[in-house]
Motif scaffolding. Structure first.
Motif, mmCIF file in Angstrom:
data_model
loop_
_atom_site.group_PDB
_atom_site.id
_atom_site.type_symbol
_atom_site.label_atom_id
_atom_site.label_comp_id
_atom_site.label_asym_id
_atom_site.label_seq_id
_atom_site.Cartn_x
_atom_site.Cartn_y
_atom_site.Cartn_z
ATOM 1 N N ALA A 38 -134.525 -0.054 46.658
ATOM 2 C CA ALA A 38 -134.624 -0.378 47.854
ATOM 3 C C ALA A 38 -134.054 -1.884 48.307
ATOM 4 N N ASP A 39 -133.121 -2.459 49.374
ATOM 5 C CA ASP A 39 -133.080 -4.012 49.331
ATOM 6 C C ASP A 39 -133.576 -4.646 50.412
ATOM 7 N N ARG A 40 -133.730 -5.074 50.181
ATOM 8 C CA ARG A 40 -134.112 -5.655 52.363
ATOM 9 C C ARG A 40 -132.975 -7.246 52.641
ATOM 10 N N SER A 41 -131.852 -7.520 52.050
ATOM 11 C CA SER A 41 -131.183 -8.466 51.960
ATOM 12 C C SER A 41 -129.921 -7.420 52.434
ATOM 13 N N LEU A 42 -128.540 -8.466 52.960
ATOM 14 C CA LEU A 42 -127.565 -7.791 53.752
ATOM 15 C C LEU A 42 -126.705 -7.227 52.854
ATOM 16 N N TRP A 43 -126.055 -6.236 53.394
ATOM 17 C CA TRP A 43 -125.481 -5.549 52.266
ATOM 18 C C TRP A 43 -124.084 -6.072 51.987
ATOM 19 N N SER A 44 -123.676 -6.904 50.578
ATOM 20 C CA SER A 44 -123.553 -7.112 49.500
ATOM 21 C C SER A 44 -122.989 -6.138 48.659
ATOM 22 N N GLY A 45 -122.134 -4.897 48.948
ATOM 23 C CA GLY A 45 -121.569 -4.208 48.408
ATOM 24 C C GLY A 45 -122.422 -2.879 47.593
ATOM 25 N N GLY A 46 -124.273 -3.024 47.290
ATOM 26 C CA GLY A 46 -124.956 -2.336 47.067
ATOM 27 C C GLY A 46 -124.472 -1.461 45.138
ATOM 28 N N TYR A 47 -123.691 -2.182 44.890
ATOM 29 C CA TYR A 47 -123.825 -2.268 43.385
ATOM 30 C C TYR A 47 -125.111 -3.250 42.209
ATOM 31 N N ARG A 48 -125.583 -3.616 43.227
ATOM 32 C CA ARG A 48 -125.868 -4.728 41.826
ATOM 33 C C ARG A 48 -127.071 -4.558 41.861
ATOM 34 N N GLU A 49 -127.688 -4.436 40.446
ATOM 35 C CA GLU A 49 -129.162 -4.047 40.131
ATOM 36 C C GLU A 49 -129.568 -5.542 40.639
ATOM 37 N N SER A 50 -128.813 -6.555 40.287
ATOM 38 C CA SER A 50 -129.599 -7.107 41.081
ATOM 39 C C SER A 50 -130.298 -7.633 42.218
ATOM 40 N N GLU A 51 -129.979 -7.329 43.160
ATOM 41 C CA GLU A 51 -129.822 -7.077 43.842
ATOM 42 C C GLU A 51 -131.219 -6.026 45.637
ATOM 43 N N TYR A 52 -131.937 -5.439 44.753
ATOM 44 C CA TYR A 52 -132.861 -4.687 44.862
ATOM 45 C C TYR A 52 -133.536 -4.907 44.651
ATOM 46 N N ASP A 53 -135.131 -4.665 45.712
ATOM 47 C CA ASP A 53 -136.945 -5.434 45.438
ATOM 48 C C ASP A 53 -137.083 -4.770 45.170
ATOM 49 N N TYR A 54 -137.061 -3.412 45.379
ATOM 50 C CA TYR A 54 -137.654 -2.024 44.461
ATOM 51 C C TYR A 54 -137.647 -0.379 44.252
ATOM 52 N N TRP A 55 -138.267 -0.355 43.971
ATOM 53 C CA TRP A 55 -138.091 0.732 42.709
ATOM 54 C C TRP A 55 -138.658 1.549 42.347
ATOM 55 N N GLY A 56 -137.973 2.759 42.144
ATOM 56 C CA GLY A 56 -139.028 4.454 41.882
ATOM 57 C C GLY A 56 -138.950 4.808 40.512
ATOM 58 N N GLN A 57 -140.105 5.229 40.598
ATOM 59 C CA GLN A 57 -140.408 5.548 38.814
ATOM 60 C C GLN A 57 -139.178 6.549 38.410
ATOM 61 N N GLY A 58 -138.452 7.232 39.445
ATOM 62 C CA GLY A 58 -137.210 7.877 38.499
ATOM 63 C C GLY A 58 -137.711 9.272 39.139
ATOM 64 N N THR A 59 -136.483 10.316 38.656
ATOM 65 C CA THR A 59 -136.615 11.693 38.216
ATOM 66 C C THR A 59 -134.911 12.002 37.289
ATOM 67 N N GLN A 60 -135.577 12.888 37.118
ATOM 68 C CA GLN A 60 -134.854 13.406 35.096
ATOM 69 C C GLN A 60 -134.239 14.000 36.127
ATOM 70 N N VAL A 61 -132.546 14.109 36.028
ATOM 71 C CA VAL A 61 -131.789 15.414 36.129
ATOM 72 C C VAL A 61 -131.038 15.351 34.534
ATOM 73 N N THR A 62 -130.653 16.761 34.735
ATOM 74 C CA THR A 62 -130.383 17.598 33.169
ATOM 75 C C THR A 62 -129.359 18.434 33.303
ATOM 76 N N VAL A 63 -127.791 18.055 33.157
ATOM 77 C CA VAL A 63 -126.883 19.412 33.355
ATOM 78 C C VAL A 63 -126.405 20.032 32.249
ATOM 79 N N SER A 64 -126.120 20.941 32.210
ATOM 80 C CA SER A 64 -126.163 21.784 30.666
ATOM 81 C C SER A 64 -124.672 22.247 30.699
ATOM 82 N N SER A 65 -124.351 22.357 29.813
ATOM 83 C CA SER A 65 -122.781 22.701 29.167
ATOM 84 C C SER A 65 -122.767 23.693 28.605
#
Length: 125
Positions: free
Chosen positions: A98-125
């Motif tokens: 989550a980012d508090r600042s104005l939209w600047s493309g959304g792809y820069r990791e450095s612009e985000y202020d808060y992060w979740g713990q993550g969830t694993q996604v596994t795709v089998s072939s």
């Protein structure tokens, strides 16, 4: 402070679908942009998709365009990532941010202020 909790990850076969959710709580009224990132084993974290809470702006990485859709439910303070036509290369830990600042493309990791713990996604072939 803002807390982000991801859910919806799991194991799926190639070609299948998953929907990830990210629930935000705390001081959410000053958030502007929500993003999804992922990190595969041995690789750097990369951007996947992003959206403004107003929904006026979205971003998708080239690798997921046409397959993934980001959306939000303002009433529930929740952002979703619908993932279709999954491929083994989509296997990664997916993080919500989550980012508090104005939209600047959304792809820069450095612009985000808060992060979740993550969830694993596994795709089998």
């Amino acid at each position: 402070q803002v807390q982000l909790v991801e859910s919806g990850g799991g194991l799926v076969q190639a070609g299948g679908s998953l929907r990830l959710s990210c629930a935000a709580s705390g001081r959410t009224n000053n958030l502007n942009t929500m993003g999804w990132f992922r990190q595969a084993p041995g690789k750097e974290r990369e951007s996947v998709a992003a959206i403004t809470w107003g929904g006026g702006s979205t971003y998708y990485a080239d690798s997921v365009k046409g397959r993934f859709t980001i959306s939000r439910d303002n009433a529930k303070n929740t952002v979703y990532l619908q993932m279709n036509s999954l491929k083994p290369e989509d296997t990664a830990i997916y993080y919500c941010a989550a980012d508090r600042s104005l939209w600047s493309g959304g792809y820069r990791e450095s612009e985000y202020d808060y992060w979740g713990q993550g969830t694993q996604v596994t795709v089998s072939s």
